[in-house]
Design an enzyme around this catalytic site. Structure first.
Site, PDB file in Angstrom:
ATOM      1  N   CYS A 155       9.386  -3.502  -2.549  1.00 41.72           N
ATOM      2  CA  CYS A 155       8.723  -3.131  -1.297  1.00 41.72           C
ATOM      3  C   CYS A 155       7.240  -2.880  -1.552  1.00 41.72           C
ATOM      4  O   CYS A 155       6.852  -2.403  -2.623  1.00 41.72           O
ATOM      5  CB  CYS A 155       9.382  -1.866  -0.738  1.00 41.72           C
ATOM      6  SG  CYS A 155       8.654  -1.279   0.813  1.00 41.72           S
ATOM      7  N   SER A 181       5.549  -0.557  -0.405  1.00 43.69           N
ATOM      8  CA  SER A 181       5.269   0.882  -0.524  1.00 43.69           C
ATOM      9  C   SER A 181       5.149   1.320  -1.986  1.00 43.69           C
ATOM     10  O   SER A 181       4.337   2.193  -2.312  1.00 43.69           O
ATOM     11  CB  SER A 181       6.346   1.710   0.175  1.00 43.69           C
ATOM     12  OG  SER A 181       6.289   1.474   1.565  1.00 43.69           O
ATOM     13  N   CYS A 201      15.633  -0.331   2.651  1.00 44.00           N
ATOM     14  CA  CYS A 201      14.317  -0.102   3.263  1.00 44.00           C
ATOM     15  C   CYS A 201      13.868  -1.237   4.175  1.00 44.00           C
ATOM     16  O   CYS A 201      13.745  -1.040   5.387  1.00 44.00           O
ATOM     17  CB  CYS A 201      13.235   0.177   2.211  1.00 44.00           C
ATOM     18  SG  CYS A 201      11.621   0.487   2.952  1.00 44.00           S
TER      19      CYS A 201
HETATM   20  N1  NAD Z   1       6.866   3.305   7.636  1.00 44.01           N
HETATM   21  C1  NAD Z   1       7.834   3.078   6.777  1.00 44.01           C
HETATM   22  O1  NAD Z   1       8.867   3.755   6.777  1.00 44.01           O
HETATM   23  C2  NAD Z   1       7.683   1.941   5.814  1.00 44.01           C
HETATM   24  C3  NAD Z   1       8.785   1.476   5.078  1.00 44.01           C
HETATM   25  C4  NAD Z   1       8.607   0.357   4.273  1.00 44.01           C
HETATM   26  C5  NAD Z   1       7.372  -0.249   4.155  1.00 44.01           C
HETATM   27  N2  NAD Z   1       6.319   0.256   4.845  1.00 44.01           N
HETATM   28  C6  NAD Z   1       4.994  -0.375   4.803  1.00 44.01           C
HETATM   29  O2  NAD Z   1       5.053  -1.545   5.585  1.00 44.01           O
HETATM   30  C7  NAD Z   1       4.039  -2.456   5.133  1.00 44.01           C
HETATM   31  C8  NAD Z   1       4.643  -3.817   4.912  1.00 44.01           C
HETATM   32  O3  NAD Z   1       5.499  -3.773   3.780  1.00 44.01           O
HETATM   33  P1  NAD Z   1       6.113  -5.131   3.177  1.00 44.01           P
HETATM   34  O4  NAD Z   1       6.969  -4.710   2.038  1.00 44.01           O
HETATM   35  O5  NAD Z   1       6.659  -5.961   4.268  1.00 44.01           O
HETATM   36  O6  NAD Z   1       4.797  -5.839   2.616  1.00 44.01           O
HETATM   37  P2  NAD Z   1       4.562  -7.414   2.319  1.00 44.01           P
HETATM   38  O7  NAD Z   1       3.435  -7.478   1.375  1.00 44.01           O
HETATM   39  O8  NAD Z   1       5.867  -8.046   1.970  1.00 44.01           O
HETATM   40  O9  NAD Z   1       4.142  -8.006   3.749  1.00 44.01           O
HETATM   41  C9  NAD Z   1       2.884  -7.795   4.327  1.00 44.01           C
HETATM   42  C10 NAD Z   1       2.532  -9.034   5.155  1.00 44.01           C
HETATM   43  O10 NAD Z   1       1.303  -8.799   5.830  1.00 44.01           O
HETATM   44  C11 NAD Z   1       0.588 -10.011   5.835  1.00 44.01           C
HETATM   45  N3  NAD Z   1      -0.825  -9.711   6.097  1.00 44.01           N
HETATM   46  C12 NAD Z   1      -1.769  -9.236   5.259  1.00 44.01           C
HETATM   47  N4  NAD Z   1      -2.944  -9.060   5.923  1.00 44.01           N
HETATM   48  C13 NAD Z   1      -2.725  -9.428   7.212  1.00 44.01           C
HETATM   49  C14 NAD Z   1      -3.532  -9.471   8.385  1.00 44.01           C
HETATM   50  N5  NAD Z   1      -4.819  -9.076   8.365  1.00 44.01           N
HETATM   51  N6  NAD Z   1      -2.970  -9.896   9.540  1.00 44.01           N
HETATM   52  C15 NAD Z   1      -1.673 -10.281   9.591  1.00 44.01           C
HETATM   53  N7  NAD Z   1      -0.861 -10.258   8.501  1.00 44.01           N
HETATM   54  C16 NAD Z   1      -1.377  -9.835   7.331  1.00 44.01           C
HETATM   55  C17 NAD Z   1       0.860 -10.603   4.472  1.00 44.01           C
HETATM   56  O11 NAD Z   1       0.586 -12.005   4.398  1.00 44.01           O
HETATM   57  C18 NAD Z   1       2.344 -10.298   4.305  1.00 44.01           C
HETATM   58  O12 NAD Z   1       3.145 -11.347   4.807  1.00 44.01           O
HETATM   59  C19 NAD Z   1       3.440  -1.809   3.885  1.00 44.01           C
HETATM   60  O13 NAD Z   1       2.268  -1.107   4.222  1.00 44.01           O
HETATM   61  C20 NAD Z   1       4.532  -0.854   3.452  1.00 44.01           C
HETATM   62  O14 NAD Z   1       4.060   0.197   2.646  1.00 44.01           O
HETATM   63  C21 NAD Z   1       6.451   1.326   5.668  1.00 44.01           C
HETATM   64 ZN    ZN Z   2      10.110   0.404   1.345  1.00 43.54          ZN
END
Ligand code: NAD
Ligand code: ZN
Ligand code: ZN
Length: 366
Positions: free
Chosen positions: A40, A42, A163
Protein backbone atom coordinates in the site's frame (compact mmCIF):
# COMPACT_ATOMS: atom_id res chain seq x y z
CA UNK A 1 11.05 -21.24 12.72
CA UNK A 2 12.18 -18.53 10.29
CA UNK A 3 11.08 -15.08 11.25
CA UNK A 4 12.27 -12.18 9.22
CA UNK A 5 10.68 -8.79 8.71
CA UNK A 6 11.13 -5.66 6.59
CA UNK A 7 12.11 -2.86 8.97
CA UNK A 8 12.36 0.89 8.42
CA UNK A 9 15.13 2.26 10.63
CA UNK A 10 15.19 5.87 9.45
CA UNK A 11 13.04 8.33 7.49
CA UNK A 12 13.83 8.17 3.75
CA UNK A 13 15.72 4.91 4.34
CA UNK A 14 15.04 1.60 2.62
CA UNK A 15 13.22 -1.43 4.01
CA UNK A 16 15.85 -3.78 5.43
CA UNK A 17 14.90 -7.44 5.60
CA UNK A 18 16.43 -9.10 8.66
CA UNK A 19 15.74 -11.60 11.47
CA UNK A 20 13.39 -10.42 14.24
CA UNK A 21 12.52 -11.78 17.68
CA UNK A 22 8.80 -12.35 18.19
CA UNK A 23 7.05 -12.43 21.57
CA UNK A 24 4.73 -15.36 22.32
CA UNK A 25 1.01 -14.58 22.03
CA UNK A 26 -0.30 -13.22 25.34
CA UNK A 27 -3.91 -13.18 26.57
CA UNK A 28 -6.25 -12.39 23.65
CA UNK A 29 -3.43 -12.57 21.12
CA UNK A 30 -2.71 -14.88 18.20
CA UNK A 31 0.39 -15.92 16.27
CA UNK A 32 -0.19 -15.57 12.53
CA UNK A 33 1.91 -16.98 9.69
CA UNK A 34 1.61 -14.17 7.15
CA UNK A 35 1.09 -15.59 3.65
CA UNK A 36 0.58 -12.43 1.60
CA UNK A 37 0.84 -8.70 2.16
CA UNK A 38 -0.05 -5.88 -0.21
CA UNK A 39 2.24 -2.93 -0.93
CA UNK A 40 0.00 0.00 0.00
CA UNK A 41 1.14 3.57 -0.64
CA UNK A 42 0.56 4.36 3.05
CA UNK A 43 3.66 2.34 4.05
CA UNK A 44 5.62 4.51 1.64
CA UNK A 45 4.36 7.61 3.46
CA UNK A 46 6.16 6.20 6.52
CA UNK A 47 9.34 6.03 4.45
CA UNK A 48 9.08 9.58 3.09
CA UNK A 49 8.09 11.02 6.45
CA UNK A 50 4.79 12.33 5.07
CA UNK A 51 3.14 10.19 7.74
CA UNK A 52 4.79 10.46 11.17
CA UNK A 53 5.59 6.99 12.57
CA UNK A 54 7.64 5.60 15.44
CA UNK A 55 10.99 4.16 14.30
CA UNK A 56 12.25 1.52 13.92
CA UNK A 57 9.10 0.07 12.39
CA UNK A 58 8.03 -3.24 10.85
CA UNK A 59 5.91 -2.19 7.86
CA UNK A 60 2.73 -3.68 6.44
CA UNK A 61 -0.94 -3.33 7.29
CA UNK A 62 -2.61 -5.22 4.40
CA UNK A 63 -2.21 -8.92 5.03
CA UNK A 64 -3.70 -12.40 5.23
CA UNK A 65 -2.40 -15.62 6.70
CA UNK A 66 -2.91 -18.68 8.87
CA UNK A 67 -3.37 -18.75 12.65
CA UNK A 68 -0.56 -20.91 14.05
CA UNK A 69 -1.14 -20.55 17.79
CA UNK A 70 -3.45 -18.69 20.18
CA UNK A 71 -2.83 -17.15 23.59
CA UNK A 72 -4.97 -17.62 26.72
CA UNK A 73 -8.65 -16.73 26.38
CA UNK A 74 -8.79 -16.47 22.58
CA UNK A 75 -12.23 -17.45 21.28
CA UNK A 76 -12.61 -15.84 17.84
CA UNK A 77 -10.18 -18.01 15.90
CA UNK A 78 -8.29 -21.29 16.27
CA UNK A 79 -5.01 -22.67 14.92
CA UNK A 80 -5.35 -23.51 11.23
CA UNK A 81 -7.90 -20.78 10.51
CA UNK A 82 -7.28 -18.56 7.48
CA UNK A 83 -7.64 -14.87 8.32
CA UNK A 84 -7.66 -11.38 6.85
CA UNK A 85 -5.84 -8.98 9.18
CA UNK A 86 -7.36 -5.67 10.23
CA UNK A 87 -5.17 -2.71 11.20
CA UNK A 88 -5.79 -0.56 14.30
CA UNK A 89 -8.16 -3.20 15.74
CA UNK A 90 -11.45 -1.77 17.07
CA UNK A 91 -12.37 -2.36 20.71
CA UNK A 92 -15.99 -3.28 19.98
CA UNK A 93 -17.49 -1.42 22.94
CA UNK A 94 -16.79 2.32 22.66
CA UNK A 95 -19.43 4.77 21.43
CA UNK A 96 -18.31 4.65 17.80
CA UNK A 97 -17.93 0.85 17.72
CA UNK A 98 -21.42 0.67 19.24
CA UNK A 99 -22.69 2.72 16.29
CA UNK A 100 -21.12 0.29 13.81
CA UNK A 101 -18.34 2.77 13.06
CA UNK A 102 -15.48 0.47 14.03
CA UNK A 103 -13.10 2.39 11.73
CA UNK A 104 -13.44 5.33 14.12
CA UNK A 105 -12.98 3.29 17.33
CA UNK A 106 -12.16 5.70 20.14
CA UNK A 107 -9.86 3.17 21.79
CA UNK A 108 -7.97 1.96 18.73
CA UNK A 109 -4.54 3.35 18.08
CA UNK A 110 -5.82 5.95 15.63
CA UNK A 111 -2.57 7.80 15.64
CA UNK A 112 -1.54 4.50 15.53
CA UNK A 113 1.42 2.85 14.44
CA UNK A 114 2.89 0.36 16.84
CA UNK A 115 1.23 1.05 20.16
CA UNK A 116 1.62 -2.65 20.87
CA UNK A 117 4.45 -4.58 19.33
CA UNK A 118 5.67 -8.17 19.50
CA UNK A 119 8.84 -7.39 17.51
CA UNK A 120 12.41 -6.70 18.52
CA UNK A 121 15.60 -6.61 16.47
CA UNK A 122 19.23 -5.58 17.05
CA UNK A 123 18.46 -5.67 20.79
CA UNK A 124 15.65 -3.09 20.68
CA UNK A 125 11.87 -3.00 20.42
CA UNK A 126 10.52 -2.41 16.89
CA UNK A 127 7.05 -0.91 16.38
CA UNK A 128 4.43 -2.71 14.26
CA UNK A 129 2.50 -0.79 11.59
CA UNK A 130 -1.16 -0.50 12.53
CA UNK A 131 -0.57 -2.99 15.38
CA UNK A 132 -0.01 -5.61 12.66
CA UNK A 133 3.40 -5.43 10.97
CA UNK A 134 2.60 -7.73 8.05
CA UNK A 135 5.93 -7.26 6.26
CA UNK A 136 7.05 -10.27 8.29
CA UNK A 137 7.01 -14.06 8.08
CA UNK A 138 5.01 -14.13 11.31
CA UNK A 139 3.38 -11.61 13.60
CA UNK A 140 1.54 -11.62 16.92
CA UNK A 141 -1.65 -9.55 16.97
CA UNK A 142 -4.85 -9.09 18.94
CA UNK A 143 -7.52 -11.65 18.04
CA UNK A 144 -9.65 -8.56 17.19
CA UNK A 145 -7.36 -8.08 14.16
CA UNK A 146 -8.41 -11.39 12.64
CA UNK A 147 -11.40 -12.04 10.42
CA UNK A 148 -11.80 -15.69 9.53
CA UNK A 149 -12.29 -16.46 5.83
CA UNK A 150 -12.96 -19.65 3.88
CA UNK A 151 -9.87 -21.63 2.98
CA UNK A 152 -10.49 -21.49 -0.76
CA UNK A 153 -9.97 -17.71 -0.96
CA UNK A 154 -6.39 -17.18 -2.24
CA UNK A 155 -4.18 -15.39 0.30
CA UNK A 156 -2.97 -12.74 -2.14
CA UNK A 157 -6.55 -11.75 -3.01
CA UNK A 158 -7.57 -11.90 0.66
CA UNK A 159 -4.69 -9.68 1.76
CA UNK A 160 -6.12 -6.77 -0.24
CA UNK A 161 -9.29 -6.89 1.86
CA UNK A 162 -7.06 -5.67 4.69
CA UNK A 163 -6.81 -2.18 3.18
CA UNK A 164 -6.95 -1.36 -0.57
CA UNK A 165 -10.31 -2.92 -1.32
CA UNK A 166 -12.12 -1.95 1.88
CA UNK A 167 -10.79 1.62 1.78
CA UNK A 168 -11.54 2.21 -1.89
CA UNK A 169 -14.89 0.42 -1.86
CA UNK A 170 -16.08 2.26 1.24
CA UNK A 171 -14.97 5.64 -0.17
CA UNK A 172 -17.62 5.24 -2.87
CA UNK A 173 -20.33 3.14 -1.20
CA UNK A 174 -20.34 4.62 2.31
CA UNK A 175 -18.47 7.91 2.47
CA UNK A 176 -19.37 9.07 -1.05
CA UNK A 177 -22.92 7.74 -0.64
CA UNK A 178 -22.97 6.77 -4.34
CA UNK A 179 -26.45 5.73 -5.44
CA UNK A 180 -28.09 4.57 -8.68
CA UNK A 181 -27.58 7.07 -11.49
CA UNK A 182 -24.90 9.12 -9.73
CA UNK A 183 -21.95 10.45 -11.68
CA UNK A 184 -18.63 9.71 -10.00
CA UNK A 185 -15.05 10.87 -10.56
CA UNK A 186 -12.10 8.97 -9.10
CA UNK A 187 -8.90 11.04 -9.16
CA UNK A 188 -5.99 8.58 -8.88
CA UNK A 189 -6.80 5.00 -9.82
CA UNK A 190 -4.11 2.93 -8.12
CA UNK A 191 -4.60 0.02 -5.72
CA UNK A 192 -7.11 1.95 -3.61
CA UNK A 193 -8.77 4.21 -6.20
CA UNK A 194 -9.63 1.35 -8.57
CA UNK A 195 -11.67 -0.16 -5.75
CA UNK A 196 -13.68 3.05 -5.56
CA UNK A 197 -14.45 2.35 -9.22
CA UNK A 198 -15.63 -1.13 -8.23
CA UNK A 199 -17.68 0.29 -5.36
CA UNK A 200 -19.29 2.95 -7.55
CA UNK A 201 -20.20 0.37 -10.18
CA UNK A 202 -21.80 -1.93 -7.59
CA UNK A 203 -23.70 1.02 -6.12
CA UNK A 204 -25.30 1.70 -9.52
CA UNK A 205 -23.35 4.74 -10.72
CA UNK A 206 -24.06 6.14 -14.17
CA UNK A 207 -20.78 7.77 -15.29
CA UNK A 208 -17.56 6.64 -13.60
CA UNK A 209 -14.75 8.91 -14.78
CA UNK A 210 -11.20 8.02 -13.77
CA UNK A 211 -8.38 10.58 -13.78
CA UNK A 212 -4.86 9.12 -13.83
CA UNK A 213 -1.75 10.27 -15.74
CA UNK A 214 -0.58 6.66 -16.22
CA UNK A 215 -2.05 4.99 -19.30
CA UNK A 216 -1.85 1.48 -17.79
CA UNK A 217 -4.00 2.64 -14.85
CA UNK A 218 -6.55 4.17 -17.19
CA UNK A 219 -6.78 0.95 -19.22
CA UNK A 220 -7.10 -1.14 -16.05
CA UNK A 221 -9.77 1.16 -14.61
CA UNK A 222 -12.01 0.45 -17.59
CA UNK A 223 -11.82 -3.30 -16.94
CA UNK A 224 -12.99 -2.59 -13.37
CA UNK A 225 -16.01 -0.56 -14.45
CA UNK A 226 -14.87 2.97 -15.35
CA UNK A 227 -16.95 4.39 -18.19
CA UNK A 228 -14.31 7.01 -19.08
CA UNK A 229 -10.63 7.48 -18.26
CA UNK A 230 -8.66 10.69 -18.80
CA UNK A 231 -5.17 11.90 -17.93
CA UNK A 232 -5.90 15.14 -16.07
CA UNK A 233 -8.50 16.94 -13.97
CA UNK A 234 -8.77 19.56 -16.73
CA UNK A 235 -9.84 16.85 -19.19
CA UNK A 236 -12.31 15.45 -16.64
CA UNK A 237 -13.83 18.91 -16.19
CA UNK A 238 -14.22 19.27 -19.95
CA UNK A 239 -15.77 15.80 -20.26
CA UNK A 240 -18.21 16.28 -17.38
CA UNK A 241 -19.22 19.71 -18.65
CA UNK A 242 -20.05 18.13 -22.00
CA UNK A 243 -21.81 14.99 -20.64
CA UNK A 244 -23.63 16.52 -17.68
CA UNK A 245 -24.26 20.19 -18.51
CA UNK A 246 -24.70 22.23 -15.35
CA UNK A 247 -24.49 19.22 -13.09
CA UNK A 248 -20.90 17.88 -13.12
CA UNK A 249 -20.14 14.95 -10.81
CA UNK A 250 -22.24 14.04 -7.79
CA UNK A 251 -19.28 12.42 -6.04
CA UNK A 252 -15.52 12.92 -6.40
CA UNK A 253 -12.97 10.70 -4.68
CA UNK A 254 -9.36 11.84 -4.34
CA UNK A 255 -7.05 8.82 -4.15
CA UNK A 256 -3.75 9.95 -5.69
CA UNK A 257 -0.57 8.66 -4.04
CA UNK A 258 0.45 11.98 -2.43
CA UNK A 259 -2.17 14.70 -2.12
CA UNK A 260 -1.95 18.47 -1.74
CA UNK A 261 -4.22 21.40 -1.00
CA UNK A 262 -4.07 22.37 -4.67
CA UNK A 263 -5.24 18.94 -5.91
CA UNK A 264 -7.98 18.89 -3.31
CA UNK A 265 -9.29 22.29 -4.41
CA UNK A 266 -9.36 21.11 -8.04
CA UNK A 267 -11.22 17.96 -6.97
CA UNK A 268 -13.84 20.02 -5.11
CA UNK A 269 -14.50 21.86 -8.39
CA UNK A 270 -15.36 18.55 -10.11
CA UNK A 271 -18.64 18.16 -8.19
CA UNK A 272 -21.75 20.20 -8.79
CA UNK A 273 -24.14 21.69 -6.22
CA UNK A 274 -24.76 19.26 -3.35
CA UNK A 275 -21.79 17.12 -4.38
CA UNK A 276 -19.69 15.04 -2.00
CA UNK A 277 -15.88 15.00 -2.08
CA UNK A 278 -14.05 12.17 -0.30
CA UNK A 279 -10.36 12.57 0.54
CA UNK A 280 -8.81 9.12 0.65
CA UNK A 281 -5.27 10.26 -0.14
CA UNK A 282 -2.74 11.03 2.52
CA UNK A 283 -1.45 14.60 2.35
CA UNK A 284 1.99 15.18 3.96
CA UNK A 285 1.46 15.90 7.66
CA UNK A 286 3.24 19.25 7.39
CA UNK A 287 0.79 20.51 4.74
CA UNK A 288 -1.97 22.64 6.24
CA UNK A 289 -3.31 24.94 3.53
CA UNK A 290 -6.23 24.66 1.15
CA UNK A 291 -7.02 27.52 -1.20
CA UNK A 292 -10.77 27.17 -1.75
CA UNK A 293 -13.50 29.68 -2.48
CA UNK A 294 -15.43 29.37 0.78
CA UNK A 295 -18.12 31.61 -0.66
CA UNK A 296 -18.72 29.13 -3.49
CA UNK A 297 -18.38 26.14 -1.18
CA UNK A 298 -21.13 27.35 1.14
CA UNK A 299 -23.49 28.41 -1.59
CA UNK A 300 -23.15 25.12 -3.48
CA UNK A 301 -23.74 23.08 -0.31
CA UNK A 302 -20.89 20.72 -0.97
CA UNK A 303 -19.58 18.16 1.50
CA UNK A 304 -15.87 17.54 2.08
CA UNK A 305 -15.23 14.29 3.91
CA UNK A 306 -12.13 12.50 5.19
CA UNK A 307 -11.64 8.77 4.94
CA UNK A 308 -10.50 6.29 7.56
CA UNK A 309 -10.56 2.73 6.22
CA UNK A 310 -13.38 3.57 3.81
CA UNK A 311 -15.84 4.12 6.63
CA UNK A 312 -16.32 0.35 6.68
CA UNK A 313 -17.29 -1.80 9.61
CA UNK A 314 -14.70 -4.51 9.08
CA UNK A 315 -16.64 -7.31 10.78
CA UNK A 316 -19.58 -6.69 8.46
CA UNK A 317 -17.79 -5.64 5.30
CA UNK A 318 -14.91 -8.10 4.93
CA UNK A 319 -17.33 -11.09 4.78
CA UNK A 320 -19.62 -9.04 2.50
CA UNK A 321 -16.75 -8.35 0.09
CA UNK A 322 -15.77 -12.04 0.08
CA UNK A 323 -19.37 -12.89 -0.91
CA UNK A 324 -19.28 -10.33 -3.73
CA UNK A 325 -15.93 -11.76 -4.90
CA UNK A 326 -17.38 -15.29 -4.92
CA UNK A 327 -20.31 -14.16 -7.04
CA UNK A 328 -18.05 -12.20 -9.41
CA UNK A 329 -19.33 -8.73 -8.52
CA UNK A 330 -15.92 -7.78 -7.14
CA UNK A 331 -12.55 -8.47 -8.76
CA UNK A 332 -9.67 -9.25 -6.40
CA UNK A 333 -7.21 -11.48 -8.28
CA UNK A 334 -7.14 -8.99 -11.17
CA UNK A 335 -5.91 -6.23 -8.82
CA UNK A 336 -2.54 -7.96 -8.48
CA UNK A 337 -0.10 -6.94 -11.22
CA UNK A 338 3.13 -8.32 -9.68
CA UNK A 339 4.19 -10.53 -6.79
CA UNK A 340 7.46 -10.33 -4.88
CA UNK A 341 9.46 -12.13 -2.21
CA UNK A 342 10.07 -10.22 1.04
CA UNK A 343 13.68 -9.67 -0.08
CA UNK A 344 12.39 -7.82 -3.14
CA UNK A 345 10.16 -5.40 -1.22
CA UNK A 346 12.14 -2.29 -2.22
CA UNK A 347 11.74 -3.30 -5.88
CA UNK A 348 8.00 -3.59 -5.20
CA UNK A 349 7.92 0.02 -4.01
CA UNK A 350 10.07 1.15 -6.94
CA UNK A 351 7.45 -0.44 -9.21
CA UNK A 352 4.66 1.37 -7.31
CA UNK A 353 6.43 4.68 -7.97
CA UNK A 354 7.03 3.98 -11.65
CA UNK A 355 3.31 3.24 -12.16
CA UNK A 356 3.92 -0.39 -13.14
CA UNK A 357 1.54 -1.96 -10.61
CA UNK A 358 -2.13 -1.67 -9.90
CA UNK A 359 -1.15 -3.54 -6.73
CA UNK A 360 2.06 -5.35 -5.88
CA UNK A 361 1.82 -8.17 -3.32
CA UNK A 362 4.60 -9.85 -1.32
CA UNK A 363 4.13 -13.62 -0.94
CA UNK A 364 5.79 -14.91 2.23
CA UNK A 365 7.51 -18.28 2.18
CA UNK A 366 6.54 -21.07 4.62
N1 NAD B 1 -7.60 7.02 4.21
C1 NAD B 1 -7.25 5.75 4.34
O1 NAD B 1 -7.77 5.03 5.19
C2 NAD B 1 -6.24 5.19 3.39
C3 NAD B 1 -6.05 3.80 3.29
C4 NAD B 1 -5.17 3.33 2.32
C5 NAD B 1 -4.46 4.20 1.52
N2 NAD B 1 -4.63 5.54 1.68
C6 NAD B 1 -3.95 6.52 0.82
O2 NAD B 1 -4.58 6.49 -0.44
C7 NAD B 1 -3.65 6.95 -1.43
C8 NAD B 1 -3.62 5.99 -2.59
O3 NAD B 1 -3.01 4.78 -2.17
P1 NAD B 1 -2.64 3.64 -3.25
O4 NAD B 1 -2.05 2.53 -2.47
O5 NAD B 1 -3.80 3.41 -4.14
O6 NAD B 1 -1.50 4.37 -4.09
P2 NAD B 1 -1.00 4.05 -5.60
O7 NAD B 1 0.35 4.62 -5.71
O8 NAD B 1 -1.23 2.61 -5.89
O9 NAD B 1 -2.04 4.87 -6.51
C9 NAD B 1 -2.00 6.26 -6.66
C10 NAD B 1 -2.48 6.60 -8.07
O10 NAD B 1 -2.55 8.01 -8.21
C11 NAD B 1 -2.13 8.32 -9.52
N3 NAD B 1 -1.75 9.74 -9.55
C12 NAD B 1 -0.62 10.33 -9.12
N4 NAD B 1 -0.69 11.68 -9.30
C13 NAD B 1 -1.91 11.94 -9.85
C14 NAD B 1 -2.58 13.12 -10.26
N5 NAD B 1 -2.01 14.33 -10.13
N6 NAD B 1 -3.83 13.01 -10.77
C15 NAD B 1 -4.43 11.80 -10.90
N7 NAD B 1 -3.83 10.64 -10.52
C16 NAD B 1 -2.59 10.71 -10.00
C17 NAD B 1 -1.00 7.36 -9.78
O11 NAD B 1 -0.70 7.21 -11.17
C18 NAD B 1 -1.55 6.08 -9.17
O12 NAD B 1 -2.27 5.33 -10.12
C19 NAD B 1 -2.32 7.12 -0.70
O13 NAD B 1 -2.14 8.46 -0.31
C20 NAD B 1 -2.50 6.23 0.51
O14 NAD B 1 -1.65 6.57 1.58
C21 NAD B 1 -5.51 6.04 2.58
ZN1 ZN C 1 -3.25 0.81 3.19
ZN1 ZN D 1 -14.13 1.04 19.87
Amino acid sequence: MSNRAAILWETRGEWTVEPVELADPGPGQILVKVKATGLCHSDDHAVTGDMPVPLPLVGGHEGAGIVEAVGPGVTRVAPGDHVVLIFNPPCGHCRNCGQGRSNLCLNAAQQGYGQQTPFSARGQSVAATGDLGTFADRTVVSERCAIKIDKDVPFAAASLLGCAVTTGWGAAVYLGEVGPGDNVVVVGSGGVGVNSVQGARNAGANLIVVVDPVEFKREQAKTFGATHAVASIAEATELLTELTPGRLADVAILSVGVSSGGLLAETVDLVGPGGIVVITSVTPAASTSLDLSLFQFTLTQKTLRGNVYGGVNVYRDVPLLVDLYRNKHLKLDELITSTYTLDDINQGYADLHSGKNLRGVVLLED
